[in-house]
Design a protein around this motif. Structure first.
Motif, mmCIF file in Angstrom:
data_model
loop_
_atom_site.group_PDB
_atom_site.id
_atom_site.type_symbol
_atom_site.label_atom_id
_atom_site.label_comp_id
_atom_site.label_asym_id
_atom_site.label_seq_id
_atom_site.Cartn_x
_atom_site.Cartn_y
_atom_site.Cartn_z
ATOM 1 N N LYS A 51 -11.764 1.921 -4.817
ATOM 2 C CA LYS A 51 -10.697 1.032 -4.342
ATOM 3 C C LYS A 51 -11.028 0.432 -2.976
ATOM 4 C CE LYS A 51 -7.688 1.806 -7.711
ATOM 5 N NZ LYS A 51 -7.535 0.758 -8.746
ATOM 6 N N LYS A 52 -10.632 -0.815 -2.800
ATOM 7 C CA LYS A 52 -10.685 -1.480 -1.496
ATOM 8 C C LYS A 52 -9.365 -2.225 -1.336
ATOM 9 C CE LYS A 52 -15.012 -0.611 -0.261
ATOM 10 N NZ LYS A 52 -15.424 0.016 0.983
ATOM 11 N N VAL A 53 -9.009 -2.549 -0.087
ATOM 12 C CA VAL A 53 -7.761 -3.278 0.157
ATOM 13 C C VAL A 53 -8.072 -4.772 0.212
ATOM 14 C CG1 VAL A 53 -5.769 -3.526 1.690
ATOM 15 C CG2 VAL A 53 -6.937 -1.312 1.527
ATOM 16 N N ARG A 54 -7.296 -5.567 -0.515
ATOM 17 C CA ARG A 54 -7.471 -7.024 -0.437
ATOM 18 C C ARG A 54 -7.175 -7.467 0.993
ATOM 19 N NH1 ARG A 54 -7.426 -8.797 -5.881
ATOM 20 N NH2 ARG A 54 -6.284 -7.312 -7.168
ATOM 21 N N SER A 55 -8.054 -8.315 1.520
ATOM 22 C CA SER A 55 -7.948 -8.645 2.952
ATOM 23 C C SER A 55 -6.595 -9.288 3.307
ATOM 24 C CB SER A 55 -9.102 -9.543 3.372
ATOM 25 O OG SER A 55 -9.137 -10.679 2.553
ATOM 26 N N ARG A 56 -5.981 -10.014 2.382
ATOM 27 C CA ARG A 56 -4.694 -10.658 2.718
ATOM 28 C C ARG A 56 -3.566 -9.639 2.922
ATOM 29 N NH1 ARG A 56 -4.110 -13.412 -3.188
ATOM 30 N NH2 ARG A 56 -6.340 -13.102 -3.095
ATOM 31 N N PHE A 57 -3.801 -8.389 2.462
ATOM 32 C CA PHE A 57 -2.786 -7.347 2.648
ATOM 33 C C PHE A 57 -3.042 -6.492 3.888
ATOM 34 C CE2 PHE A 57 -2.280 -8.339 -1.826
ATOM 35 C CZ PHE A 57 -0.902 -8.319 -1.984
ATOM 36 N N VAL A 58 -4.155 -6.754 4.580
ATOM 37 C CA VAL A 58 -4.478 -5.961 5.762
ATOM 38 C C VAL A 58 -3.729 -6.554 6.952
ATOM 39 C CG1 VAL A 58 -6.315 -5.167 7.284
ATOM 40 C CG2 VAL A 58 -6.734 -5.316 4.818
ATOM 41 N N LYS A 59 -2.653 -5.863 7.368
ATOM 42 C CA LYS A 59 -1.817 -6.429 8.435
ATOM 43 C C LYS A 59 -1.540 -5.392 9.514
ATOM 44 C CE LYS A 59 0.242 -10.047 5.719
ATOM 45 N NZ LYS A 59 0.916 -10.132 4.428
ATOM 46 N N GLY A 94 -9.683 -0.501 17.299
ATOM 47 C CA GLY A 94 -8.979 0.323 16.314
ATOM 48 C C GLY A 94 -7.680 -0.347 15.898
ATOM 49 N N PRO A 95 -7.503 -0.644 14.602
ATOM 50 C CA PRO A 95 -6.263 -1.262 14.158
ATOM 51 C C PRO A 95 -5.139 -0.231 14.083
ATOM 52 C CG PRO A 95 -7.728 -0.908 12.283
ATOM 53 C CD PRO A 95 -8.451 -0.390 13.497
ATOM 54 N N VAL A 96 -3.936 -0.655 14.436
ATOM 55 C CA VAL A 96 -2.781 0.239 14.361
ATOM 56 C C VAL A 96 -1.869 -0.280 13.251
ATOM 57 C CG1 VAL A 96 -0.769 1.142 15.609
ATOM 58 C CG2 VAL A 96 -2.931 0.738 16.834
ATOM 59 N N PHE A 97 -1.572 0.570 12.273
ATOM 60 C CA PHE A 97 -0.737 0.176 11.146
ATOM 61 C C PHE A 97 0.621 0.859 11.234
ATOM 62 C CE2 PHE A 97 -5.060 -0.523 9.723
ATOM 63 C CZ PHE A 97 -4.967 -1.762 9.096
ATOM 64 N N LYS A 98 1.568 0.287 10.521
ATOM 65 C CA LYS A 98 2.902 0.866 10.422
ATOM 66 C C LYS A 98 2.757 2.252 9.793
ATOM 67 C CE LYS A 98 5.729 -0.935 7.422
ATOM 68 N NZ LYS A 98 6.041 -2.150 6.669
ATOM 69 N N ASP A 99 3.631 3.189 10.178
ATOM 70 C CA ASP A 99 3.588 4.551 9.623
ATOM 71 C C ASP A 99 3.604 4.524 8.097
ATOM 72 O OD1 ASP A 99 3.237 6.237 11.640
ATOM 73 O OD2 ASP A 99 5.330 6.865 11.872
ATOM 74 N N GLU A 137 1.575 3.207 6.095
ATOM 75 C CA GLU A 137 1.006 1.990 5.512
ATOM 76 C C GLU A 137 -0.147 2.353 4.572
ATOM 77 O OE1 GLU A 137 1.504 -1.731 5.956
ATOM 78 O OE2 GLU A 137 0.233 -1.326 4.219
ATOM 79 N N GLY A 138 0.037 2.065 3.287
ATOM 80 C CA GLY A 138 -0.995 2.409 2.311
ATOM 81 C C GLY A 138 -2.134 1.413 2.278
ATOM 82 N N ASN A 139 -1.863 0.209 2.816
ATOM 83 C CA ASN A 139 -2.891 -0.832 2.761
ATOM 84 C C ASN A 139 -3.785 -0.807 3.996
ATOM 85 O OD1 ASN A 139 -1.566 -1.567 0.453
ATOM 86 N ND2 ASN A 139 -0.364 -3.162 1.471
ATOM 87 N N ASN A 140 -4.169 0.396 4.373
ATOM 88 C CA ASN A 140 -4.990 0.576 5.552
ATOM 89 C C ASN A 140 -6.456 0.674 5.097
ATOM 90 O OD1 ASN A 140 -6.427 1.605 7.695
ATOM 91 N ND2 ASN A 140 -4.864 3.098 8.295
ATOM 92 N N PRO A 141 -7.271 -0.329 5.438
ATOM 93 C CA PRO A 141 -8.648 -0.322 4.933
ATOM 94 C C PRO A 141 -9.481 0.860 5.435
ATOM 95 C CG PRO A 141 -8.339 -2.076 6.546
ATOM 96 C CD PRO A 141 -6.988 -1.486 6.290
ATOM 97 N N GLY A 184 -9.066 6.633 -6.712
ATOM 98 C CA GLY A 184 -7.778 5.958 -6.869
ATOM 99 C C GLY A 184 -7.222 5.635 -5.496
ATOM 100 N N LYS A 185 -5.889 5.539 -5.411
ATOM 101 C CA LYS A 185 -5.221 5.327 -4.133
ATOM 102 C C LYS A 185 -5.435 6.582 -3.288
ATOM 103 C CE LYS A 185 -0.494 4.086 -2.774
ATOM 104 N NZ LYS A 185 -0.686 3.038 -1.816
ATOM 105 N N ARG A 186 -5.832 6.399 -2.032
ATOM 106 C CA ARG A 186 -6.120 7.572 -1.190
ATOM 107 C C ARG A 186 -5.010 7.834 -0.181
ATOM 108 N NH1 ARG A 186 -12.373 6.495 0.688
ATOM 109 N NH2 ARG A 186 -13.311 6.691 -1.383
ATOM 110 N N ASP A 187 -4.795 9.117 0.110
ATOM 111 C CA ASP A 187 -3.919 9.433 1.239
ATOM 112 C C ASP A 187 -4.804 9.836 2.425
ATOM 113 O OD1 ASP A 187 -4.735 12.065 0.844
ATOM 114 O OD2 ASP A 187 -2.885 12.679 -0.163
ATOM 115 N N PHE A 188 -4.164 10.169 3.519
ATOM 116 C CA PHE A 188 -4.880 10.487 4.752
ATOM 117 C C PHE A 188 -5.903 11.619 4.545
ATOM 118 C CE2 PHE A 188 -5.048 13.320 8.465
ATOM 119 C CZ PHE A 188 -5.637 12.478 9.399
ATOM 120 N N ASN A 189 -5.466 12.721 3.905
ATOM 121 C CA ASN A 189 -6.354 13.874 3.746
ATOM 122 C C ASN A 189 -7.558 13.562 2.867
ATOM 123 O OD1 ASN A 189 -4.916 15.723 5.389
ATOM 124 N ND2 ASN A 189 -3.379 15.885 3.771
#
Ligand SMILES: [Zn+2]
Length: 235
Positions: free
Chosen positions: A26-34, A43-48, A50-54, A101-106
């Motif tokens: 899996k990779k994140v589509r660049s238009r969803f990287v916010k 270092g990018p900071v994402f909302k708590d 945020e699953g679309n974290n590349p 698949g979709k990954r979590d932090f761990n």
């Protein structure tokens, strides 16, 4: 296109540099990287949550042999390294964690650590470790784990320094000034103000400074910040 129905993650076809297995990850589509913002060490900071974290998908884990790598890994693996990978990675492969698949932090942290270990077995370039360690530090930052963030920032700074000394980076994609700037900024974050100022000065006085003014400006700003923090710490 209706973004609400489009999955932010897509399947990217990749080939394992060790066993040549072709699979998807899996990779994140660049238009969803916010990112909400980007820190001074990039270092990018994402909302708590945020699953679309590349950063979660920076490392690829081979579904067949467990060898783990980032895009800047070399495709050439020596016979000595091959034997080590077989023994240390493939035979002990983690078949429980789903890295595809979709990954979590761990899951992502585990993938980074596997890539660092894989990189050690194939004696990857310092720049490859620097990039892995810096991203893992950013990931820990997102969960406020300052101890692990600092540990991997320290490793990243040390690998960037070695990469700079041995010139094992590609200057076309990674200007030397960007490496010097990052060594300075990481050291500032770690409270090593003298080292930080030394590297910020090296950026400002670098022969390529007129070509990469962006880093020169960053270095000047962070030089001032480092000097201020140093004074405040002394008082
Ligand atoms: Zn493989």
């Amino acid at each position: 296109m209706d973004l609400s129905t489009l999955d932010p993650l897509y399947d990217k076809k990749v080939k394992c540099p060790y066993c040549h297995n072709t699979f998807t990850t899996k990779k994140v589509r660049s238009r969803f990287v916010k990112p909400l913002k980007v820190e001074q060490d990039f270092g990018p900071v994402f909302k708590d949550g945020e699953g679309n974290n590349p950063l979660l998908y920076y490392v690829t884990v081979c579904s067949e042999c467990g060898f783990s790598f980032s895009e800047d890994f070399s495709n050439h693996i020596s016979q000595t390294a091959r034997n080590k990978i077989q023994k240390e990675i493939s035979e002990k492969m983690d078949r429980v964690t789903d890295f595809w698949g979709k990954r979590d932090f761990n899951q992502a942290v585990r993938a980074y650590k596997l890539a660092i270990y894989s990189g050690q077995l194939v004696q990857e370039k310092h720049i490859v470790f620097a990039n892995l360690c810096l991203r893992l530090a950013w990931l820990y930052r997102s969960t406020d784990n300052q101890k692990e963030e600092s540990r991997f920032l320290q490793l990243a700074a040390s690998e960037f320094e070695k990469s700079y000394i041995h010139t094992d980076f590609n200057p076309e994609t990674t200007p030397e000034l960007s490496i010097l700037y990052l060594i300075g900024e990481i050291n500032r974050r770690l409270g090593n103000y003298n080292v930080a100022i030394k590297y910020f000065t090296a950026v400002a006085e670098h022969p390529d400074r007129s070509r990469y003014t962006k880093y020169v400006n960053y270095a000047r700003e962070q030089w001032q910040l480092a000097a201020r923090e140093y004074r405040e710490k002394k008082e």
